[in-house]
Design a protein around this motif. Sequence first.
Motif, PDB file in Angstrom:
ATOM      1  N   SER A  57      26.024 -46.886   6.904  1.00  0.00           N
ATOM      2  CA  SER A  57      24.649 -46.450   7.217  1.00  0.00           C
ATOM      3  C   SER A  57      23.824 -47.649   7.663  1.00  0.00           C
ATOM      4  CB  SER A  57      23.976 -45.866   5.978  1.00  0.00           C
ATOM      5  OG  SER A  57      24.557 -44.642   5.672  1.00  0.00           O
ATOM      6  N   PRO A  58      23.075 -47.485   8.762  1.00  0.00           N
ATOM      7  CA  PRO A  58      22.261 -48.620   9.241  1.00  0.00           C
ATOM      8  C   PRO A  58      21.147 -48.967   8.255  1.00  0.00           C
ATOM      9  CG  PRO A  58      21.975 -46.672  10.642  1.00  0.00           C
ATOM     10  CD  PRO A  58      22.994 -46.305   9.624  1.00  0.00           C
ATOM     11  N   CYS A  59      20.798 -50.246   8.210  1.00  0.00           N
ATOM     12  CA  CYS A  59      19.746 -50.713   7.298  1.00  0.00           C
ATOM     13  C   CYS A  59      18.389 -50.479   7.950  1.00  0.00           C
ATOM     14  CB  CYS A  59      19.906 -52.201   7.018  1.00  0.00           C
ATOM     15  SG  CYS A  59      21.510 -52.591   6.336  1.00  0.00           S
ATOM     16  N   SER A  60      17.446 -49.974   7.200  1.00  0.00           N
ATOM     17  CA  SER A  60      16.145 -49.690   7.818  1.00  0.00           C
ATOM     18  C   SER A  60      15.233 -50.925   7.816  1.00  0.00           C
ATOM     19  CB  SER A  60      15.468 -48.514   7.116  1.00  0.00           C
ATOM     20  OG  SER A  60      15.444 -48.763   5.740  1.00  0.00           O
ATOM     21  N   LEU A  61      15.367 -51.789   6.819  1.00  0.00           N
ATOM     22  CA  LEU A  61      14.493 -52.972   6.786  1.00  0.00           C
ATOM     23  C   LEU A  61      14.933 -53.996   7.828  1.00  0.00           C
ATOM     24  CD1 LEU A  61      13.864 -53.831   3.024  1.00  0.00           C
ATOM     25  CD2 LEU A  61      12.350 -52.699   4.644  1.00  0.00           C
ATOM     26  N   ARG A  62      13.966 -54.516   8.572  1.00  0.00           N
ATOM     27  CA  ARG A  62      14.310 -55.575   9.535  1.00  0.00           C
ATOM     28  C   ARG A  62      14.372 -56.938   8.833  1.00  0.00           C
ATOM     29  NH1 ARG A  62       9.559 -54.388  13.525  1.00  0.00           N
ATOM     30  NH2 ARG A  62       8.853 -53.329  11.637  1.00  0.00           N
ATOM     31  N   ILE A  63      15.141 -57.847   9.453  1.00  0.00           N
ATOM     32  CA  ILE A  63      15.282 -59.192   8.872  1.00  0.00           C
ATOM     33  C   ILE A  63      14.714 -60.219   9.856  1.00  0.00           C
ATOM     34  CG2 ILE A  63      16.900 -60.853   7.853  1.00  0.00           C
ATOM     35  CD1 ILE A  63      18.962 -58.538   7.741  1.00  0.00           C
ATOM     36  N   GLY A  64      13.901 -61.118   9.341  1.00  0.00           N
ATOM     37  CA  GLY A  64      13.385 -62.212  10.170  1.00  0.00           C
ATOM     38  C   GLY A  64      14.101 -63.493   9.785  1.00  0.00           C
ATOM     39  N   ILE A  65      14.417 -64.318  10.772  1.00  0.00           N
ATOM     40  CA  ILE A  65      15.093 -65.586  10.462  1.00  0.00           C
ATOM     41  C   ILE A  65      14.183 -66.756  10.808  1.00  0.00           C
ATOM     42  CG2 ILE A  65      17.171 -66.990  10.797  1.00  0.00           C
ATOM     43  CD1 ILE A  65      18.496 -64.574  12.113  1.00  0.00           C
ATOM     44  N   ILE A  66      13.827 -67.532   9.792  1.00  0.00           N
ATOM     45  CA  ILE A  66      13.109 -68.788  10.037  1.00  0.00           C
ATOM     46  C   ILE A  66      14.181 -69.872   9.970  1.00  0.00           C
ATOM     47  CG2 ILE A  66      11.314 -70.362   9.217  1.00  0.00           C
ATOM     48  CD1 ILE A  66      10.180 -67.617  10.099  1.00  0.00           C
ATOM     49  N   PRO A  67      14.489 -70.510  11.112  1.00  0.00           N
ATOM     50  CA  PRO A  67      15.618 -71.435  11.123  1.00  0.00           C
ATOM     51  C   PRO A  67      15.342 -72.687  10.288  1.00  0.00           C
ATOM     52  CG  PRO A  67      14.417 -71.564  13.196  1.00  0.00           C
ATOM     53  CD  PRO A  67      13.796 -70.444  12.415  1.00  0.00           C
ATOM     54  N   ALA A  68      16.234 -72.943   9.318  1.00  0.00           N
ATOM     55  CA  ALA A  68      16.106 -74.147   8.485  1.00  0.00           C
ATOM     56  C   ALA A  68      17.497 -74.525   7.997  1.00  0.00           C
ATOM     57  CB  ALA A  68      15.166 -73.868   7.309  1.00  0.00           C
ATOM     58  N   GLY A  69      18.493 -74.316   8.864  1.00  0.00           N
ATOM     59  CA  GLY A  69      19.872 -74.615   8.489  1.00  0.00           C
ATOM     60  C   GLY A  69      20.450 -75.708   9.366  1.00  0.00           C
ATOM     61  N   SER A  70      21.763 -75.725   9.497  1.00  0.00           N
ATOM     62  CA  SER A  70      22.425 -76.792  10.254  1.00  0.00           C
ATOM     63  C   SER A  70      22.720 -76.384  11.694  1.00  0.00           C
ATOM     64  CB  SER A  70      23.724 -77.182   9.559  1.00  0.00           C
ATOM     65  OG  SER A  70      23.445 -77.593   8.245  1.00  0.00           O
ATOM     66  N   THR A  71      23.205 -75.156  11.897  1.00  0.00           N
ATOM     67  CA  THR A  71      23.524 -74.707  13.260  1.00  0.00           C
ATOM     68  C   THR A  71      22.495 -73.692  13.733  1.00  0.00           C
ATOM     69  OG1 THR A  71      25.848 -74.872  12.592  1.00  0.00           O
ATOM     70  CG2 THR A  71      25.401 -73.875  14.725  1.00  0.00           C
ATOM     71  N   ASP A  72      22.127 -72.775  12.857  1.00  0.00           N
ATOM     72  CA  ASP A  72      21.139 -71.741  13.163  1.00  0.00           C
ATOM     73  C   ASP A  72      21.495 -70.972  14.428  1.00  0.00           C
ATOM     74  OD1 ASP A  72      19.467 -72.393  10.935  1.00  0.00           O
ATOM     75  OD2 ASP A  72      18.753 -74.135  12.030  1.00  0.00           O
ATOM     76  N   CYS A  73      22.772 -70.655  14.550  1.00  0.00           N
ATOM     77  CA  CYS A  73      23.263 -69.988  15.752  1.00  0.00           C
ATOM     78  C   CYS A  73      22.686 -68.576  15.886  1.00  0.00           C
ATOM     79  CB  CYS A  73      24.791 -69.986  15.674  1.00  0.00           C
ATOM     80  SG  CYS A  73      25.607 -68.672  16.505  1.00  0.00           S
ATOM     81  N   ILE A  74      22.519 -67.860  14.768  1.00  0.00           N
ATOM     82  CA  ILE A  74      22.069 -66.460  14.862  1.00  0.00           C
ATOM     83  C   ILE A  74      20.629 -66.417  15.370  1.00  0.00           C
ATOM     84  CG2 ILE A  74      21.776 -64.297  13.575  1.00  0.00           C
ATOM     85  CD1 ILE A  74      24.006 -65.530  11.655  1.00  0.00           C
ATOM     86  N   CYS A  75      19.819 -67.345  14.909  1.00  0.00           N
ATOM     87  CA  CYS A  75      18.440 -67.415  15.392  1.00  0.00           C
ATOM     88  C   CYS A  75      18.425 -67.800  16.876  1.00  0.00           C
ATOM     89  CB  CYS A  75      17.657 -68.435  14.570  1.00  0.00           C
ATOM     90  SG  CYS A  75      15.955 -68.589  15.088  1.00  0.00           S
ATOM     91  N   VAL A 122       8.003 -71.635  14.177  1.00  0.00           N
ATOM     92  CA  VAL A 122       6.755 -70.968  14.580  1.00  0.00           C
ATOM     93  C   VAL A 122       7.069 -69.778  15.493  1.00  0.00           C
ATOM     94  CG1 VAL A 122       4.631 -71.285  15.922  1.00  0.00           C
ATOM     95  CG2 VAL A 122       5.315 -73.001  14.242  1.00  0.00           C
ATOM     96  N   THR A 123       7.993 -69.980  16.441  1.00  0.00           N
ATOM     97  CA  THR A 123       8.372 -68.876  17.342  1.00  0.00           C
ATOM     98  C   THR A 123       8.911 -67.699  16.532  1.00  0.00           C
ATOM     99  OG1 THR A 123       8.957 -70.525  18.993  1.00  0.00           O
ATOM    100  CG2 THR A 123       9.782 -68.297  19.369  1.00  0.00           C
ATOM    101  N   SER A 124       9.782 -67.992  15.567  1.00  0.00           N
ATOM    102  CA  SER A 124      10.358 -66.913  14.758  1.00  0.00           C
ATOM    103  C   SER A 124       9.280 -66.196  13.962  1.00  0.00           C
ATOM    104  CB  SER A 124      11.407 -67.474  13.793  1.00  0.00           C
ATOM    105  OG  SER A 124      12.532 -67.885  14.521  1.00  0.00           O
ATOM    106  N   ALA A 125       8.338 -66.986  13.401  1.00  0.00           N
ATOM    107  CA  ALA A 125       7.256 -66.371  12.614  1.00  0.00           C
ATOM    108  C   ALA A 125       6.431 -65.432  13.495  1.00  0.00           C
ATOM    109  CB  ALA A 125       6.374 -67.456  12.014  1.00  0.00           C
ATOM    110  N   LEU A 126       6.191 -65.839  14.738  1.00  0.00           N
ATOM    111  CA  LEU A 126       5.380 -65.000  15.633  1.00  0.00           C
ATOM    112  C   LEU A 126       6.122 -63.713  16.015  1.00  0.00           C
ATOM    113  CD1 LEU A 126       3.750 -67.805  17.829  1.00  0.00           C
ATOM    114  CD2 LEU A 126       2.674 -66.453  16.018  1.00  0.00           C
ATOM    115  N   HIS A 127       7.444 -63.808  16.187  1.00  0.00           N
ATOM    116  CA  HIS A 127       8.219 -62.588  16.471  1.00  0.00           C
ATOM    117  C   HIS A 127       8.142 -61.619  15.286  1.00  0.00           C
ATOM    118  CE1 HIS A 127      10.138 -63.262  20.365  1.00  0.00           C
ATOM    119  NE2 HIS A 127      10.257 -64.555  20.042  1.00  0.00           N
TER     120      HIS A 127
END
Length: 555
Positions: free
Chosen positions: A235-253, A263-268
Motif C-alpha cells: 500500500s502506498p504511503c500517504s505521508l510525504r517525506i522531505g529530505i534536508i541533505p546532511a549526509g555524505s553522498t545525499d544521492c536521493i536528494c 534551503v532549497t529542500s526546505a522551500l520545496h
Amino acid sequence: MERPGRLLLQSELRVRNAAYDVSLSRSLLTWKRRAASPVYHPFRPSVCHSVPVSEIISVREEEEENGSRQRDDGSWKKIREREGKDCRQAFTVLYVERCQQHRWRCAEVTFTCSDETVCQHWVSSIREQLASNTSRPKHLLVYINPYGGKHQGKRIYEQKVAPLFTQAGISTSVIVTEYANHARDHLKMEAELKKFDGVVCVGGDGMFSEIIHGLIWRTQIDCGVDPNSPEEALSPCSLRIGIIPAGSTDCICFATVGTNDPVTSALHIIVGDSQPLDVCSVHHNNMFLRYSVSLLGYGFYGDVLSDSERKRWMGPARYDFSGVKMFLTHHYYEGTVSYLPARGIIGTPRDATRCRSGCVICQHNGQLNSERSEKYEMDEASDSESSGEWRTIRGKFLAINAASMSCACPRSPKGLSPAAHLADGTTDLILVRKCSRFNFLRHLLRHTSKDDQFDLTFVEVHRVRRFRFMPRHCQSDSDLELDLHENSKRQIFSQICKDHPACGCAPAYSSWNCDGEILTHTAIDVRVHCQLIKLFARGIEELPVFEDLTNPCAI
Ligand SMILES: CCCCCCCCCCCCC/C=C/[C@@H](O)[C@H](COP(=O)(O)O)NC(=O)CCCCC
Ligand SMILES: Nc1ncnc2c1ncn2[C@@H]1O[C@H](COP(=O)(O)OP(=O)(O)O)[C@@H](O)[C@H]1O
Ligand SMILES: [Ca+2]
C-alpha cells in the motif's frame, strides 16, 4: 509560468520609492513598474516581476512604531518609506527565487501604500490564497541524524531550515536521533502519524532509508498488508517525506531536486511539492531484507561501502579513499542474474530523455503499472513470471548495479543511469562484466563525463521490473556442474583462498550496497513497487525558458 487568470486585487503600490502596478490573481502576484514617461529609455527598462502564488512563502505586515517599522515577528527594520513627510503602511512578501544549479532562495519584496485598509486587504488576500492551498504541510515530524556526513545535521536544521519553517507558519515536532534505527523504530511503533502532514529527514541516504523503512512498514500494518511477503502489492504511503541533505553522498536528494542544498529542500517542503518515487523490496529466500530507492550495488559499490564503513572517521572522503582502493583491488564475482524485462513501457536506459519535473514517462508508465497490478491481483497466472519471460545471465562481474533513479550526486552529476526514472515502476540493471582495470576505469570515468557509460562491450543495461541474483557459491549442485568443466581449477583455488585471504585471490562473494547500507545476504530477489512513496520535491526542473508568452510581464 502560469496564466494570471481573474484578478482578485489590483492597486498602485510603491516598491523602494518607485510606483508599481501590483495585481493578485489565484495563481500570480505581479508587480510592474509604472513608466515615468512614455518615452523609451534604453537604460531604464520597464521592470516587471511575477511570482506564482504557489511559490509565495509567507506575507508579513510591517508595523509602524515611532517613525520606524517593526516586523510582526518582533525584529526591527528601518524602512521609513516616505512620500513627502507621510509615513506609509507596508507589507513584505517572501517568495521562492531560482538561482543557479537548481538552487532556490527565499527572496522578499516590501510594498508600501498610504492607505492602511488597502495594505491590510492585500495581506489578508495573500494569506487567504496561501491557506487555500491544501498541499502545503502545516505540521511536520522532523528526524535529525546528528551523526551523518560531517556531523552538521543539527546545526543545518537549526540555522537554515527551522527559521524558514517558522516564517511559513509550519509547526514541527523534532527528534534528534540517539542511535542507529531510532527514527525507523519510532515511526514503526510510536509516532502519532495522524498529527502530521509529512516527515522530514535531516541526514544522508542511510537516514532516509531508516525513514522509509519505518513509514512503509507502518503503512502496511495499518492497511493489513503483510510487509514480509515478496508477492504482496504494497500500500502506498500517504505521508510525504522531505529530505534536508546532511549526509555524505545525499544521492536521493540530489537526484530528486537537482542539488544538495538544505534551503532549497526546505522551500520545496514549504510550497508542498509532491514527487512519487519507486521503491524496490529486497528479499532473501522469501524473507524480507530491506527497501531501496536509489542504488543496489554488488561488487564494486558493495565493496566500497563495506571498506568505507571502517573509515567513518574520515567523513565523506572515506568514499574516495575506498573507491580508489577497491578500483585497484579489482575483484570480480561469479553468479547468475535473472530478470523480468519491463514490457510495454516508454523509454529505454540508453535513450536521451531525462526524468524531469512533471515527467510524462513516469506518468504513462505509472498508469500502466497500476492497471497491470489490478490485473495481476485478479489473475495471478497472467504474470510474466509464469509465462516464462525471465531471462538469465551467468558470468563474472566487477559490478552489478540496479539504479531505480539516476543516482546522480556531486561525484557523478549525471548518475549511474542518467535516463532512469523516479517513478516509472522500473529499475535499470547494469552489468559490468570482468574486464581489465583500464577498461573498468574507462567505464567509471564516464560517470563523471558526458560519454555514454553503457557504450562499452563489457557493460550491458536492462530496464527491469524484477531481478534475482545468486552468487556462484550458493548455486545448486546441478548449476555448478555446468560450470565445472569451464573453471574447475578456480573453484578449488577460491576455496583455498577463502581460508588464506593474504594470497590476493578474488573472494567468492561481495555484499550489496543498498542505498548506502550493507546487506548481509548475497542471494536476493528484488521487486519494484511503482510510486510507493512520495517526497516533498518536484523532480529536477528544466532550465528556465527565456521568453514566455503566458507571463503577464511579457505582454
Ligand atoms: C576511480 C574513479 C571513481 C569515479 C567513480 C565516480 C562514480 C560515483 C557514483 C556514485 C553513485 C552513488 C550512488 C549513491 C549511493 C549512496 O546511497 C551511498 C550512501 O550515501 P550516504 O548515506 O549519503 O553516505 N553512497 C555510496 O555508496 C558512495 C559511493 C561512492 C563511490 C565512489
Ligand atoms: N544518532 C545516531 N547515532 C549513530 N548512528 C545513527 C544515528 N542516527 C542515525 N544513524 C545511522 O547513521 C548512518 C549514516 O547516516 P546518514 O545520515 O546516511 O549519513 P552518511 O551519509 O554520512 O552515511 C545510518 O545508517 C543511520 O541509520
Ligand atoms: Ca524507477
